[in-house]
Structure formats: C-alpha cells, structure tokens
Motif scaffolding. Structure first.
Motif: not given
Length: 172
Positions: A105-109, A130-136, A138-141, A149-155
């Motif tokens: 949910d956009g927060e680094l653990d 992945s083509g994203s510019g910010g953590l906001d 990002i749903a999950a990495v 690293l698998s990057v999953i955007t909110r969309s």
C-alpha cells in the motif's frame, strides 16, 4: 603458457563438441526447469552444469564418459529434488526461499528490507523500471524467491489473490 600441443587442441574440440551435444540432450530430457532458475537451488544446478562442462572441456584428467555422467547426475538430482519438494512442504521450505513483501500500500517495510539485505534504492529502481514514478501508485512490491522484485501497481492489484498469504492481515 601459450601452446602445448595440437593433440590437446584436438581433444578440446572433439570432447567439447561431444560434451556440448550431451549437455543439450540432458537439458532436453530433464525439462525446462533445470535452467529455469526458479530459486537458489535451480541457480546452483545451472552454475554446476556450467562448471562441469568447463571441466570436461579443459581437464584431460576427466574422461568424456565421466563428465557426461556428472552432467546427467546433476540433472537427475535437480529433478529428484524438484519432484520431492513439489510434494513435501517441509522439503520445499528447506530448499527454496519464500517470497517477501517489501512494499504494501505504498509503504516500504524497512524491517523486511533489512532482513533481506535489500536497499531502498533497489526497490525504487524496480518501481521506476516498472514505469511508475512514485510509491503512491504502488500496491505491492514482492522480493521473489529468485531475487527479482515484482512490482504491482494499484491499477493491476485486482483481488490480490496472487499475493496469497503475503498480504498483511491474511492468514498464513
């Protein structure tokens, strides 16, 4: 030393060609997973196959048959471990790593980053790639078992079922 003899060169060419053909046959028989590098164990087998091929090529103390047997043994052991670990959760846990959620949910653990010796900059690089510019956005990495690293955007999150028990608050 620059040159020993033409016999040594001929041996490398002949045994090398035979070892290469043998390795191709062993890989075709053993299946795609042998070189799949799905986890650390698969990676180790891949490196061992390469090292064995190099030894067959360059060491006159190792006969072609010994080298071919070593290639076949490595592939067979990989198949046995893959087969057994697909049927035994205990063995699978012993042989393979588990994926780790490093962003939710956009927060680094930060604890997960530290535990996996992963720098924040590496996660941010994967997000940018992945083509994203910010953590906001990002749903999950997820740090996968193979180190990627698998990057999953909110969309693209959908119902998050691909994350399984990695999601905070989900049952393990």
């Amino acid at each position: 030393m620059w040159f020993d003899s033409w016999g040594d060169v001929a041996r490398v060419l002949l045994v090398g060609a035979a070892a290469y053909v043998t390795l191709v046959i062993v890989l075709r028989v053993s299946g795609k997973r042998t070189l799949g590098q799905l986890n650390a164990f698969d990676f180790i087998v891949t490196v061992a196959l390469g090292s064995t091929l190099a030894t067959i090529l360059l060491s006159s103390e190792v006969s072609f048959i010994e080298g071919a047997a070593a290639l076949a043994l490595l592939a067979l052991l990989q198949l046995v471990v893959a087969f057994a670990s697909s049927r035994s959760e205990r063995l699978r846990e012993a042989v393979t790593a588990s994926p780790t959620l490093v962003v939710w949910d956009g927060e680094l653990d930060r604890v997960a980053l530290e535990r996996n010796r992963l720098a924040e900059s590496e996660v941010l690089q994967a997000i940018r790639a992945s083509g994203s510019g910010g953590l906001d956005d990002i749903a999950a990495v997820v740090l996968e078992t193979n180190g990627k690293l698998s990057v999953i955007t909110r969309s693209k999150l959908g119902d998050a079922s691909a994350l399984g028990s990695l999601r905070p608050g989900s049952s393990a």
